[in-house]
Design an enzyme around this catalytic site. Sequence first.
Site, PDB file in Angstrom:
ATOM      1  CG  HIS A  22      -0.675   2.049  -9.160  1.00  0.00           C
ATOM      2  ND1 HIS A  22      -0.877   1.624  -7.861  1.00  0.00           N
ATOM      3  CD2 HIS A  22      -1.734   2.835  -9.472  1.00  0.00           C
ATOM      4  CE1 HIS A  22      -2.024   2.123  -7.422  1.00  0.00           C
ATOM      5  NE2 HIS A  22      -2.553   2.868  -8.369  1.00  0.00           N
ATOM      6  CG  ASP A  53      -2.050   0.989   1.093  1.00  0.00           C
ATOM      7  OD1 ASP A  53      -2.422   1.333  -0.048  1.00  0.00           O
ATOM      8  OD2 ASP A  53      -2.555   1.448   2.132  1.00  0.00           O
ATOM      9  CG  LEU A  73       9.224 -16.841  -2.180  1.00  0.00           C
ATOM     10  CD1 LEU A  73       9.387 -16.701  -0.672  1.00  0.00           C
ATOM     11  CD2 LEU A  73       9.382 -15.480  -2.841  1.00  0.00           C
TER      12      LEU A  73
END
Length: 254
Positions: free
Chosen positions: A50, A33, A144
């Site tokens: 973004h 965020d 991962l």
Amino acid sequence: MINRIFRRKKEETPLTDLLDMNNIPRHVAIIMDGNGRWAKRKGMPRAYGHHAGANTLKRVVIAAGELGIKVLTVYAFSTENWKRPVDEVSYIMKLMEEYLGTNLLELNEHNVKLHFIGDLSRLQPNLQQEFREAEADMADNTGLILNVAVNYGGRLELTQAMRRLAEDVESGRMTASDIDVDAVSKYLYTNPENDVDLLIRPGADKRVSNFLLWQMAYAEFWFTDICWPDFTKDTLVDAILSFQGRERRFGGLK
Ligand code: IPE
Ligand code: IPE
Ligand code: MG
């Protein structure tokens, strides 16, 4: 923690050296965020934030792998984010497609296993297709696990799980009394890696915004005012150091 960081400043020890490598959170979740505010502060449009945020994700994924985190679940677009102006939503969707095009090879080289979570059926068919292909390309990787949450909502996830359980009962595959915590867990998008150990939220807000409601039952929370585009490996290490200073009791006693 503060003392340790203070000492580090004096001695210039790399922050990672302070970590207890035997106590790295297995599953870390991040609410990515603050992109819009970060851009606004620079006098730039939200889209610029973004774009910067997408670059941060690649760095953080690689850092998470290096630190020995096993599962990283990141919130990219919520079921509520459709409320935003249509231009912003289209930009974010386009960015996800571009992100895959630019970064897939590198993530693959890092042995990352990519998985999209959320209700993908609302996305453009070509984007759904790109997501599926990317998942298939990385299906055999053993490093991962990266869950990217797109059109994700914790309430929607639980509602869909309940619907599927009801269908199983209706069809006679199970009975109502078979529904227990394990049965619900199996229908979550993150199964079998459901339990979040550490939730990180940059961008100064202190709320969960409908992310991983079930999975966070015993997560440790860590918030920072740093906005997502400025988030670095050191920020991640800071969060883990804080995690390592917590006593997790899971309802029991020390
Ligand atoms: C997070 O950044 C990215 C998405 C929700 C897609 P924001 O766009 O929410 O940035 P702020 O919170 O407005 O600064
Ligand atoms: C949460 O951030 C969703 C993502 C980061 C993808 P929001 O910016 O949408 O959350 P609120 O509206 O501040 O709660
Ligand atoms: Mg926000």
